[in-house]
Scaffold this motif. Structure first.
Motif, PDB file in Angstrom:
ATOM      1  N   THR A 148      -4.540   3.637  -2.009  1.00  0.00           N
ATOM      2  CA  THR A 148      -4.217   2.490  -2.865  1.00  0.00           C
ATOM      3  C   THR A 148      -5.421   1.563  -2.840  1.00  0.00           C
ATOM      4  OG1 THR A 148      -1.904   2.582  -2.166  1.00  0.00           O
ATOM      5  CG2 THR A 148      -2.610   0.559  -3.248  1.00  0.00           C
ATOM      6  N   ASN A 201      -6.354   0.768   1.123  1.00  0.00           N
ATOM      7  CA  ASN A 201      -5.380   0.893   2.212  1.00  0.00           C
ATOM      8  C   ASN A 201      -5.968   1.512   3.469  1.00  0.00           C
ATOM      9  OD1 ASN A 201      -5.667   3.399   0.896  1.00  0.00           O
ATOM     10  ND2 ASN A 201      -3.737   4.123   1.737  1.00  0.00           N
ATOM     11  N   ALA A 219       0.830  -1.207   0.000  1.00  0.00           N
ATOM     12  CA  ALA A 219       0.000   0.000   0.000  1.00  0.00           C
ATOM     13  C   ALA A 219       0.865   1.258   0.000  1.00  0.00           C
ATOM     14  CB  ALA A 219      -0.903   0.007   1.226  1.00  0.00           C
TER      15      ALA A 219
END
Lengths: 189, 180
Positions: B93, B110, B88
């Motif tokens: 992300t 994330n 991440a």
């Protein structure tokens, strides 16, 4: 009349009717929610999508994310409802979008990024220069602008997509209530 | 009304309905298959490709985002499950899986479940229906795909021009590979 020609004409008419009805379904049923000039569909990419939504997503937003992840609002007109044109200068004025991160991108009529020397295609939460009060003004124009210039091409139409990454829950609960920037036409050449 | 004319209208309407449904049904399948070919090219299946920053030259998929660093893996689960690992990066992300008919059947970012720090990894095992191995390793989420062919797409927000080298260095550690 020739028998084959008679039935062939029925098939041709059927094909034409199919083409017209598909074109209608792909465009007329679009944009379930609207906030000012900005339209969104809340079903992009989700597995609840029906046959028509899937087809529309494939044509206009392939590989989109679902609404908890990202919401996409697209504007093809200014706030007064006139089609966006590369012959005009527009002021996009507003505040931060209600999301973890956001961006506003210009696309050409074929839905691709617009070529420009600066290679500027978008403004985002982290690239937009702010006014003293935290709000922002982005100018969309074929001619150079001070600060936050989003270049487009003279003589060509364009549209813009605002992306909300991880939007606040209120946005996907009620997409029409999302606050988005106004798009004001300042002048045309 | 003339009987032959009624038959003509029936044939035209029948053809219209059949074609309408068949074409609308086929649109996502055809477009997705073309996109997978354009993105994957020849041979690069079950392996991540890290695309350079998107510019006006990119024309494989409509409405690309210039603010995202994409990593793409064309999935083919016909020879068995695939392992995906995605480190991440901040501020955003996500790993999204798409079926051969465009449905987004899995997404993980994330920020869920307490969040992942920069460099912490999203780990999954993807298998075709009925092909999930009994021994999915600990720390890996088991994901059943609705179709054998599909795409894994990683999006990373590029905060500004200076962020790209950091993201490039991090995403090299991504994995998309046949489970051994």
């Amino acid at each position: 009349m020739n028998r084959y020609l008679y039935w062939a004409s029925a098939l041709v008419a059927g094909a034409a009717l199919a083409a017209v009805s598909i074109a209608w379904a792909m465009t007329a049923l679009q944009g379930e929610y609207r906030s000012g000039p900005w339209y969104t569909s809340a079903v992009f990419g989700s597995v609840d999508a029906d046959m028509y939504t899937r087809a529309r997503v494939a044509m206009f937003g392939l590989l989109a994310l679902d609404r908890r992840e990202t919401m996409y609002y697209t504007a093809a007109t200014d706030s007064e409802g006139n089609a966006l044109s590369g012959d005009c200068t527009y002021r996009i004025e507003g505040g931060d979008l209600a999301a973890h991160w956001w961006s506003i991108t210009a696309y050409d009529a074929a839905s691709f990024l617009i070529e420009n020397e600066q290679r500027v295609y978008s403004f985002s939460q982290t690239t937009t220069e702010r006014e003293p009060d935290g709000s922002f003004v982005i100018r969309v124009s074929a001619d150079p602008q001070e600060k936050n210039w989003l270049p487009v091409k003279r003589g060509e139409s364009f549209d813009m997509t605002a992306r909300f990454y991880n939007p606040e829950a209120s946005i996907y609960a009620d997409p029409s209530a999302a606050v988005l920037p106004v798009i004001v036409k300042e002048g045309c050449k | 009304m003339n009987r032959r004319l009624i038959q003509w209208i029936a044939v035209a309407l029948g053809a219209a309905i059949v074609l309408h449904v068949a074409i609308v049904w086929a649109i996502p399948r055809v477009i997705m298959s073309v996109a997978m070919k354009r993105i994957g090219g020849e041979g690069s299946v079950n392996a991540f490709m890290h695309t350079p920053r998107t510019t006006h030259e990119f024309r494989a998929v409509v409405r690309p985002s210039p603010d995202l660093a994409y990593s793409i893996c064309v999935l083919d689960l016909s020879d068995g499950p695939v392992v995906i690992e995605v480190p991440a990066s901040d501020p955003y992300t996500s790993l999204a899986l798409y079926s051969a008919i465009t449905d987004n059947y899995f997404v993980r970012n994330n920020r869920q479940d307490g969040g992942l720090a920069e460099g912490e990894t999203i780990r999954i095992v993807v298998a075709a229906p009925g092909a999930m191995p009994a021994d999915v390793p600990e720390g890996y989420e088991a994901v059943t795909a609705p179709t054998e062919k599909g795409l894994a797409l990683v999006r990373r927000v590029i905060e500004n021009d200076e962020a790209m080298p950091r993201l490039d260095a991090l995403r090299k550690f991504s994995v998309c590979a046949r489970a051994s």
